[in-house]
Design a protein around this motif. Structure first.
Motif, short mmCIF file in Angstrom:
data_model
loop_
_atom_site.label_atom_id
_atom_site.label_comp_id
_atom_site.label_asym_id
_atom_site.label_seq_id
_atom_site.Cartn_x
_atom_site.Cartn_y
_atom_site.Cartn_z
N PHE A 40 48.19 32.74 29.98
CA PHE A 40 49.26 33.43 30.69
C PHE A 40 50.02 32.44 31.56
N SER A 41 51.30 32.29 31.31
CA SER A 41 52.10 31.34 32.09
C SER A 41 52.33 31.86 33.50
N GLY A 42 52.38 30.95 34.45
CA GLY A 42 52.63 31.31 35.84
C GLY A 42 51.39 31.66 36.63
N LEU A 43 50.25 31.84 35.96
CA LEU A 43 49.01 32.19 36.66
C LEU A 43 48.41 30.92 37.27
N ARG A 44 48.30 30.89 38.59
CA ARG A 44 47.79 29.71 39.29
C ARG A 44 46.29 29.76 39.51
N SER A 45 45.81 30.89 39.98
CA SER A 45 44.39 30.94 40.33
C SER A 45 43.83 32.35 40.15
N ILE A 46 42.50 32.38 39.95
CA ILE A 46 41.75 33.62 39.84
C ILE A 46 40.62 33.58 40.85
N HIS A 47 40.51 34.61 41.66
CA HIS A 47 39.42 34.71 42.63
C HIS A 47 38.73 36.05 42.44
N ILE A 48 37.44 36.01 42.13
CA ILE A 48 36.66 37.22 41.89
C ILE A 48 35.55 37.30 42.92
N PHE A 49 35.42 38.46 43.55
CA PHE A 49 34.39 38.69 44.57
C PHE A 49 33.50 39.85 44.12
N ASP A 50 32.19 39.70 44.32
CA ASP A 50 31.33 40.86 44.11
C ASP A 50 31.28 41.68 45.40
N ASN A 51 30.59 42.78 45.38
CA ASN A 51 30.57 43.66 46.55
C ASN A 51 29.92 43.01 47.77
N ALA A 52 29.11 42.00 47.53
CA ALA A 52 28.45 41.30 48.64
C ALA A 52 29.35 40.24 49.26
N GLY A 53 30.48 39.95 48.62
CA GLY A 53 31.40 38.95 49.15
C GLY A 53 31.27 37.59 48.52
N LYS A 54 30.31 37.41 47.60
CA LYS A 54 30.17 36.12 46.93
C LYS A 54 31.27 35.99 45.88
N ARG A 55 31.76 34.77 45.72
CA ARG A 55 32.99 34.60 44.96
C ARG A 55 32.87 33.62 43.80
N PHE A 56 33.83 33.77 42.89
CA PHE A 56 34.11 32.81 41.83
C PHE A 56 35.58 32.47 41.95
N SER A 57 35.93 31.17 41.93
CA SER A 57 37.33 30.76 42.05
C SER A 57 37.68 29.75 40.97
N MET A 58 38.83 29.97 40.36
CA MET A 58 39.36 29.02 39.38
C MET A 58 40.83 28.79 39.70
#
Length: 267
Positions: free
Chosen positions: A119-137
């Motif tokens: 997908f063009s224009g997509l800079r970053s993805i940030h995913i959080f679980d309910n506990a607040g722990k994250r995945f970032s790309m």
């Protein structure tokens, strides 16, 4: 001698009549000129307004299409099997700000790479679980370069987060980068739900390049410049502007904030 007096009297009467006519005609002409000027001005304003309406209506349709494109990205991510599986397995975790475990990070990296590259224009993805722990790309690579002064509990207190929660899983667009608070990107935020149970299992933040919106606005328009503003945040944010420097765009925003009649606005 009588003839001379009669001629003078006649001339005096004629001058008085002409003077009276001028006294009547001149104000009437001035009034007519003012009315014509006002009428022409109103006609010009109406014509310009109709022209702006057509331009903004056309631009609005394109913007709606772009927003639908961004919604599709978030919905594709939401329905990803790997994401659903990982967040469902994390829902019983204790509240803990920080990154996810290494196994979850690797699985999400493999799953999210297709969206970053597809997908063009997509800079970053940030995913959080309910506990607040994250995945970032970001820009195609997994990263932990999260702002030190930004925590998930703090983010939960923000207006945009509360708006996203109130939207019950629908996308909330914000006119700046909610992760860094910078104006270099805009964000899409939404709560993530289990597709089967509709239970909340996490939170998603996407950031997009603002140039994708700038290209939509009319440019080199003789009638003026165009500014796209996010008015739903804590303050007005510039999403895109048609021409000029950042300083000129900010100056235009300041004038808009003052509700100047020099600018034609619509929502």
């Amino acid at each position: 001698m009588k003839r001379v007096r009669a001629a003078l009297r006649l001339k005096t009467i004629r001058s008085r009549i002409v003077s009276m006519e001028l006294i009547i005609i001149i104000p009437a002409l001035i009034l007519l000129g003012v009315l014509l000027y006002q009428q022409m001005g109103n006609l010009l304003i109406k014509t310009n307004s109709e022209s702006y309406d057509r331009i903004l209506e056309s631009t609005g349709r394109i913007l709606d299409n772009n927003l639908e494109y961004y919604r599709d990205i978030s919905r594709n991510i939401l329905s990803d099997d790997t994401l659903q599986e990982i967040l469902e397995s994390h829902k019983a975790d204790e509240p803990e700000d920080g990154i996810m475990d290494i196994v979850s990070l690797i699985k999400l990296k493999n799953a999210m790479t297709q969206y970053m590259s597809g997908f063009s224009g997509l800079r970053s993805i940030h995913i959080f679980d309910n506990a607040g722990k994250r995945f970032s790309m970001e820009n195609g690579s997994m990263t932990d370069s999260f702002p030190k002064d930004t925590s998930f509990p703090d983010m939960r207190k923000s207006l945009w987060y509360q708006q996203a929660v109130a939207n019950q899983g629908y996308e909330t667009f914000v006119g700046y980068n909610v992760i860094t608070s910078k104006e270099d990107a805009f964000s899409c935020a939404r709560i993530l739900k289990n597709l089967k149970t509709q239970e909340t299992i996490g939170f998603l933040i996407l950031t997009f390049d603002k140039n994708t919106f700038k290209n939509v606005l009319p440019s080199n328009d003789d009638q003026g410049k165009y500014l796209l503003i996010d008015t739903e945040s804590e303050k007005n944010h510039i999403v895109a502007y048609s021409d000029g420097t950042d300083a000129e765009a900010q100056e235009s925003l300041d004038i808009v904030n003052e509700q100047s009649e020099e600018y034609y606005t619509c929502s």
